[in-house]
Motif scaffolding. Sequence first.
Motif, mmCIF file in Angstrom:
data_model
loop_
_atom_site.group_PDB
_atom_site.id
_atom_site.type_symbol
_atom_site.label_atom_id
_atom_site.label_comp_id
_atom_site.label_asym_id
_atom_site.label_seq_id
_atom_site.Cartn_x
_atom_site.Cartn_y
_atom_site.Cartn_z
ATOM 1 N N ASP A 130 5.687 -39.273 25.753
ATOM 2 C CA ASP A 130 5.495 -39.578 27.136
ATOM 3 C C ASP A 130 4.096 -39.467 27.967
ATOM 4 N N GLU A 131 2.736 -38.847 26.989
ATOM 5 C CA GLU A 131 1.860 -38.033 27.304
ATOM 6 C C GLU A 131 1.192 -39.587 27.490
ATOM 7 N N LEU A 191 11.616 -33.391 19.823
ATOM 8 C CA LEU A 191 11.012 -33.438 21.267
ATOM 9 C C LEU A 191 9.842 -33.623 21.392
ATOM 10 N N THR A 192 8.911 -32.437 20.490
ATOM 11 C CA THR A 192 7.764 -32.578 20.919
ATOM 12 C C THR A 192 6.896 -34.102 20.932
ATOM 13 N N VAL A 212 -1.784 -41.578 29.685
ATOM 14 C CA VAL A 212 -2.487 -41.528 29.254
ATOM 15 C C VAL A 212 -3.391 -42.933 29.641
ATOM 16 N N ARG A 213 -1.975 -43.731 28.979
ATOM 17 C CA ARG A 213 -2.670 -45.519 29.215
ATOM 18 C C ARG A 213 -2.887 -46.071 30.215
ATOM 19 N N GLN A 214 -1.840 -45.134 31.592
ATOM 20 C CA GLN A 214 -2.259 -45.621 32.919
ATOM 21 C C GLN A 214 -3.400 -45.475 33.122
ATOM 22 N N THR A 215 -3.799 -43.728 32.652
ATOM 23 C CA THR A 215 -5.081 -43.811 33.663
ATOM 24 C C THR A 215 -5.971 -44.148 33.408
ATOM 25 N N VAL A 259 -5.167 -39.913 20.553
ATOM 26 C CA VAL A 259 -3.629 -40.079 20.140
ATOM 27 C C VAL A 259 -2.244 -40.831 18.899
ATOM 28 N N GLU A 260 -3.352 -41.630 18.447
ATOM 29 C CA GLU A 260 -2.698 -42.403 17.350
ATOM 30 C C GLU A 260 -3.131 -41.505 15.975
ATOM 31 N N LYS A 261 -4.024 -40.608 15.710
ATOM 32 C CA LYS A 261 -3.805 -39.410 14.872
ATOM 33 C C LYS A 261 -2.656 -38.413 14.811
ATOM 34 N N MET A 262 -2.772 -38.196 16.379
ATOM 35 C CA MET A 262 -1.429 -36.960 16.714
ATOM 36 C C MET A 262 -0.487 -37.637 15.940
#
Length: 309
Positions: free
Chosen positions: A194-195, A187-188, A199-202, A219-222
């Motif tokens: 989704d986040e 779920l995480t 972010v990519r849209q922003t 984001v890739e690291k996470m």
Amino acid sequence: MADLGLSDHHQSCMGGYLRFTKYQRAQRLRSVDACFQDVKDTRLLEETYTSDEVVELLDSLADVVRAEVEGELIHATHTNSVLLSNVFAQAQKWHLELTVDTSNLENQELLEDVRKFEEAEAQGRLGIDKKPPARTLAPLGDQEGPTALLHAEIKRLTEENGEMKRRLELAESKVTDLAKTKAEMSLTLQTTSDELGRVRQTISSRPTLEEVSELSDEVEKMRLELSTKVEEKEATQEQLQSDLSLSKQRLAQVKSQLQLAEKELEKKFSQTGAYQNMKKMLGNKNDQIKALRKKLEIYEPSKEDIIEE
């Protein structure tokens, strides 16, 4: 003489128990007689009484007698419970499970046999020792030889079976916890994805090369960290499931060994001297009964023989 189908030793024990209960009955009857005598000595001091006084006197006497009888019935119940617990304790030492059929307690034929047995025992016609030596079933652990080894093996297998059950329950609990953790991490991961999309849209609406690069790296690291944790949890879950399967197989083997040991114990018991002596005694009793029947046919011919004459 009533035949209860018991050995001489057990009939001696029955006789002792019936003598004990007879003595207890006599004591209880003396208590009831004392209640009536006490009323005579303390309450019947006048020549005449009214009906109300007589009713009050009888009610008081009834309460005293009722309390006395109830107390003695409770005492008799507890005494029989102690006797049953002693018999069950001796049976457990031989890994036997006894049952009590309470429906036979009101069997009039059996009660009549016990009454005749008590009368014959009171008249000294049983031909057995009035005070049999106190003997109890010896526990298997106190003996030597293969019986003691079987008893020790059964005890070891029982303990191992309990330990395997505890380990199995612990493994199942861990598998359940890991499944919950995996669902939470999935779920995480979905939330993070989704986040990332947002972010990519922003970033696309505010195109700055440095910001895009930094956010993408973060984001890739996470994502890599979460993927690594999920893979570690899956590997741990697979290992626990493998351990759980092995534990179930071991538990089945232990149960099989325990059953074999119990069967071997029964076989060894049937080969003991006590069992053989009991079997020999039963054979001798059967032969004596057959001989007595033949003698009885000589002195008391059947009805068919009388009619033919």
